[in-house]
Design an enzyme around this catalytic site. Sequence first.
Site, short mmCIF file in Angstrom:
data_model
loop_
_atom_site.label_atom_id
_atom_site.label_comp_id
_atom_site.label_asym_id
_atom_site.label_seq_id
_atom_site.Cartn_x
_atom_site.Cartn_y
_atom_site.Cartn_z
N TYR A 1 0.81 -1.23 0.00
CA TYR A 1 0.00 0.00 0.00
C TYR A 1 0.83 1.27 0.00
O TYR A 1 0.35 2.34 -0.35
CB TYR A 1 -0.94 0.02 1.22
CG TYR A 1 -0.22 0.01 2.55
CD1 TYR A 1 0.04 1.20 3.23
CD2 TYR A 1 0.22 -1.17 3.12
CE1 TYR A 1 0.71 1.20 4.44
CE2 TYR A 1 0.89 -1.18 4.32
CZ TYR A 1 1.13 0.00 4.98
OH TYR A 1 1.80 -0.01 6.17
N PRO B 1 6.88 3.62 3.37
CA PRO B 1 6.27 2.78 4.39
C PRO B 1 5.96 3.55 5.67
O PRO B 1 6.73 4.40 6.09
CB PRO B 1 7.31 1.68 4.63
CG PRO B 1 8.58 2.22 4.11
CD PRO B 1 8.25 3.22 3.06
N HIS B 2 4.83 3.21 6.25
CA HIS B 2 4.37 3.85 7.48
C HIS B 2 3.31 2.98 8.11
O HIS B 2 2.72 2.13 7.45
CB HIS B 2 3.79 5.24 7.19
CG HIS B 2 2.65 5.20 6.24
ND1 HIS B 2 2.84 5.05 4.87
CD2 HIS B 2 1.31 5.21 6.43
CE1 HIS B 2 1.66 5.01 4.27
NE2 HIS B 2 0.71 5.10 5.20
N ALA B 3 3.09 3.19 9.39
CA ALA B 3 2.03 2.49 10.11
C ALA B 3 1.30 3.53 10.95
O ALA B 3 1.61 4.73 10.90
CB ALA B 3 2.61 1.38 10.97
#
Length: 147
Positions: A55, A65-67
Amino acid sequence: MLTQWLHDETLQIQDSLEDWRRALEICARPLLDSGVITPEYVSAIISQQQRLGPYYVIAPGLAMPHARPEDGAKGLGLSLLKLRRGVIFNTEEFDPVDLIIMLAAPDKHSHLEMIAALSELFSSDDDLHKLHCSDSVEEIKNIIMKF
């Protein structure tokens, strides 16, 4: 603005890595070492990718990228990993990825200026191309100092 987060301690260059998981681990290292994220943050990104796919691969050769903050973001930070030979993230149109910029934010609001600066960078085709072609930390710093 971006140089506040992307500097000698958070910029890395490597020739190549065996897979996307290893790329995430290497990219996360400066944020882990400085306490900006916990190991659970990286695990959350990997779990999300396994559920949703990559995603965070947002353009050809570019991943961010990350959350979620509650997944282990303790502070605001960025780290950048430039690969001389890109890695496959299993995106049909955007692989291989050679530029990985990990983002961490401890809440839903503190990273808005950071995102605005990254958006400016990403909307500059010339500077983004230069980043993809860069081969040293100094070259990367010279590109991002405008944003």
